[in-house]
Design a protein around this motif. Structure first.
Motif, PDB file in Angstrom:
ATOM      1  N   ALA A   9     -44.777 -20.131  -3.016  1.00 41.35           N
ATOM      2  CA  ALA A   9     -45.476 -19.515  -1.884  1.00 41.35           C
ATOM      3  C   ALA A   9     -45.593 -20.500  -0.737  1.00 41.35           C
ATOM      4  O   ALA A   9     -46.016 -21.646  -0.920  1.00 41.35           O
ATOM      5  CB  ALA A   9     -46.863 -19.044  -2.326  1.00 41.35           C
ATOM      6  N   GLY A  10     -45.189 -20.066   0.437  1.00 43.03           N
ATOM      7  CA  GLY A  10     -45.228 -20.914   1.612  1.00 43.03           C
ATOM      8  C   GLY A  10     -43.986 -21.743   1.821  1.00 43.03           C
ATOM      9  O   GLY A  10     -43.840 -22.383   2.872  1.00 43.03           O
ATOM     10  N   ALA A  11     -43.101 -21.755   0.844  1.00 42.64           N
ATOM     11  CA  ALA A  11     -41.860 -22.529   0.955  1.00 42.64           C
ATOM     12  C   ALA A  11     -40.661 -21.704   0.493  1.00 42.64           C
ATOM     13  O   ALA A  11     -39.699 -22.238  -0.068  1.00 42.64           O
ATOM     14  CB  ALA A  11     -41.964 -23.821   0.141  1.00 42.64           C
ATOM     15  N   GLU A  12     -40.711 -20.412   0.754  1.00 41.08           N
ATOM     16  CA  GLU A  12     -39.633 -19.522   0.318  1.00 41.08           C
ATOM     17  C   GLU A  12     -38.346 -19.795   1.092  1.00 41.08           C
ATOM     18  O   GLU A  12     -38.367 -20.232   2.239  1.00 41.08           O
ATOM     19  CB  GLU A  12     -40.039 -18.059   0.520  1.00 41.08           C
ATOM     20  CG  GLU A  12     -41.153 -17.585  -0.402  1.00 41.08           C
ATOM     21  CD  GLU A  12     -42.533 -17.713   0.195  1.00 41.08           C
ATOM     22  OE1 GLU A  12     -43.479 -17.128  -0.361  1.00 41.08           O
ATOM     23  OE2 GLU A  12     -42.673 -18.426   1.234  1.00 41.08           O
ATOM     24  N   ARG A  13     -37.231 -19.499   0.442  1.00 40.99           N
ATOM     25  CA  ARG A  13     -35.911 -19.619   1.042  1.00 40.99           C
ATOM     26  C   ARG A  13     -35.275 -18.231   1.116  1.00 40.99           C
ATOM     27  O   ARG A  13     -35.574 -17.363   0.287  1.00 40.99           O
ATOM     28  CB  ARG A  13     -35.027 -20.552   0.203  1.00 40.99           C
ATOM     29  CG  ARG A  13     -35.558 -21.973   0.101  1.00 40.99           C
ATOM     30  CD  ARG A  13     -34.946 -22.710  -1.085  1.00 40.99           C
ATOM     31  NE  ARG A  13     -33.525 -22.975  -0.913  1.00 40.99           N
ATOM     32  CZ  ARG A  13     -33.020 -24.123  -0.440  1.00 40.99           C
ATOM     33  NH1 ARG A  13     -33.834 -25.098  -0.077  1.00 40.99           N
ATOM     34  NH2 ARG A  13     -31.717 -24.294  -0.347  1.00 40.99           N
ATOM     35  N   PRO A  14     -34.386 -18.009   2.088  1.00 37.65           N
ATOM     36  CA  PRO A  14     -33.753 -16.700   2.200  1.00 37.65           C
ATOM     37  C   PRO A  14     -32.646 -16.518   1.176  1.00 37.65           C
ATOM     38  O   PRO A  14     -31.951 -17.476   0.798  1.00 37.65           O
ATOM     39  CB  PRO A  14     -33.183 -16.716   3.624  1.00 37.65           C
ATOM     40  CG  PRO A  14     -32.892 -18.164   3.887  1.00 37.65           C
ATOM     41  CD  PRO A  14     -33.975 -18.933   3.170  1.00 37.65           C
ATOM     42  N   GLY A  15     -32.465 -15.294   0.728  1.00 40.39           N
ATOM     43  CA  GLY A  15     -31.402 -15.005  -0.227  1.00 40.39           C
ATOM     44  C   GLY A  15     -30.981 -13.556  -0.139  1.00 40.39           C
ATOM     45  O   GLY A  15     -31.546 -12.762   0.617  1.00 40.39           O
ATOM     46  N   LEU A  16     -29.974 -13.234  -0.901  1.00 36.74           N
ATOM     47  CA  LEU A  16     -29.559 -11.839  -1.040  1.00 36.74           C
ATOM     48  C   LEU A  16     -29.206 -11.564  -2.488  1.00 36.74           C
ATOM     49  O   LEU A  16     -28.951 -12.481  -3.275  1.00 36.74           O
ATOM     50  CB  LEU A  16     -28.401 -11.492  -0.106  1.00 36.74           C
ATOM     51  CG  LEU A  16     -27.049 -12.209  -0.211  1.00 36.74           C
ATOM     52  CD1 LEU A  16     -26.211 -11.698  -1.386  1.00 36.74           C
ATOM     53  CD2 LEU A  16     -26.262 -12.018   1.074  1.00 36.74           C
ATOM     54  N   LEU A  17     -29.207 -10.295  -2.838  1.00 34.88           N
ATOM     55  CA  LEU A  17     -28.860  -9.870  -4.183  1.00 34.88           C
ATOM     56  C   LEU A  17     -27.400  -9.469  -4.186  1.00 34.88           C
ATOM     57  O   LEU A  17     -26.960  -8.660  -3.367  1.00 34.88           O
ATOM     58  CB  LEU A  17     -29.741  -8.691  -4.582  1.00 34.88           C
ATOM     59  CG  LEU A  17     -30.016  -8.492  -6.067  1.00 34.88           C
ATOM     60  CD1 LEU A  17     -30.843  -9.634  -6.621  1.00 34.88           C
ATOM     61  CD2 LEU A  17     -30.727  -7.165  -6.289  1.00 34.88           C
ATOM     62  N   ASP A  18     -26.615 -10.052  -5.094  1.00 33.65           N
ATOM     63  CA  ASP A  18     -25.197  -9.702  -5.121  1.00 33.65           C
ATOM     64  C   ASP A  18     -24.972  -8.399  -5.891  1.00 33.65           C
ATOM     65  O   ASP A  18     -25.921  -7.747  -6.340  1.00 33.65           O
ATOM     66  CB  ASP A  18     -24.351 -10.862  -5.661  1.00 33.65           C
ATOM     67  CG  ASP A  18     -24.581 -11.161  -7.141  1.00 33.65           C
ATOM     68  OD1 ASP A  18     -25.118 -10.306  -7.875  1.00 33.65           O
ATOM     69  OD2 ASP A  18     -24.195 -12.269  -7.581  1.00 33.65           O
TER      70      ASP A  18
END
Length: 281
Positions: A9-18
């Motif tokens: 929490a507070g340090a999330e990174r962006p991603g996507l679901l393949d």
């Protein structure tokens, strides 16, 4: 696409679901799931990526709220006629709008902490829209062009704060953790008919809410246009659009969440949230 944010929490990174449901890291491509990344141009750039070329993320990672940098967190009340009736309130002639504090936003599986003084903690499964383009006073026909996508929202509500403490509903809607968003932001092109999606919510394994966006009083595109008459919507803003019947307040007798309860909610095509209810402190 299914876009998400993962990590502490507070340090999330962006991603996507393949395509096979694995998380791929986007942090070398975009700073976060926010701002320009949510625009039509930003989403089109992400669509051109090969997910298999992106770093793979461990399966056990925490999911954060699926959008960052939310300025306006707008909610719509009494948007299902049967929910209005169970609440003992008239069906509105115009959408009922209120604010949820952006500080209430949480990850989809983060615990719900009972706030100090709470006595009537309630559940509400809702579909939320995430704005991708600046919009002010737009016609309903332009609404699809400014929606980046859709996600599950749990509009956690404290009914005694909301209905018995005077003033606006914001009081009962804004405690920390009262706005889980996710698990992912599903871009609009993946939804065949956003006005025909099933919603559900279970408490301790018992089905409490079962509805469909088909029974909304005010449709999603209309709501974007309507809200934009009163404020300028910016990329990353969230509009959550009301809940079907079956909330705790509408039970006979009323039933509210308590420490130790578990809640699972989901919307067809948008994923599932799971939360434990914990005592404060």
């Amino acid at each position: 696409m299914k876009l998400l944010r993962y990590g502490p929490a507070g340090a999330e990174r962006p991603g996507l679901l393949d395509d096979v449901g694995r998380i791929r890291d986007l942090s070398a491509i975009i700073p976060d799931i926010s701002g320009k990344s949510l625009s039509r141009a930003g989403l089109n750039a992400l669509r051109r990526l090969d997910p298999a070329a992106l770093p793979l993320v461990a399966d056990a990672v925490r999911l954060g709220p699926c959008v960052a940098g939310v300025g306006n967190f707008i909610a719509v009340g009494l948007n299902y006629a049967d929910h209005a009736r169970e609440s003992g309130l008239p069906i509105p002639d115009e959408p009922v709008l209120f604010n949820k504090a952006p500080s209430s936003i949480a990850g989809p599986n983060d615990p719900i902490l009972i706030p100090p003084g709470s006595s009537k903690l309630d559940w509400e499964v809702e579909i939320a829209m995430v704005i991708g383009e600046t919009a002010y006073d737009i016609p309903e026909s332009d609404a699809p062009d400014v929606i980046a996508g859709y996600c599950v929202c749990h509009d956690v509500s404290e009914r005694s704060f909301q209905n018995e403490r005077g003033g606006q509903w914001t009081k009962g809607k804004s405690s920390p953790g009262f706005g889980p968003l996710g698990p992912w932001l599903v871009t609009a092109d993946e939804i065949a008919d956003v006005q025909d999606l099933a919603l559900r919510l279970d408490v301790n394994g018992a089905r409490m809410q079962a509805g469909s966006t088909a029974t909304m009083i005010f449709g999603l595109h209309f709501l974007v246009s309507y809200v934009s008459r009163f404020m300028r919507l910016e990329p990353g803003d969230v509009i959550t659009t009301g809940t079907p019947p079956g909330v705790g307040m509408g039970q006979r007798p009323p039933r509210y969440l308590k420490a130790g309860d578990s809640v699972e909610l989901g919307i067809a095509g948008l994923g599932t949230q799971r939360q434990q209810v914990l005592a404060h402190g």
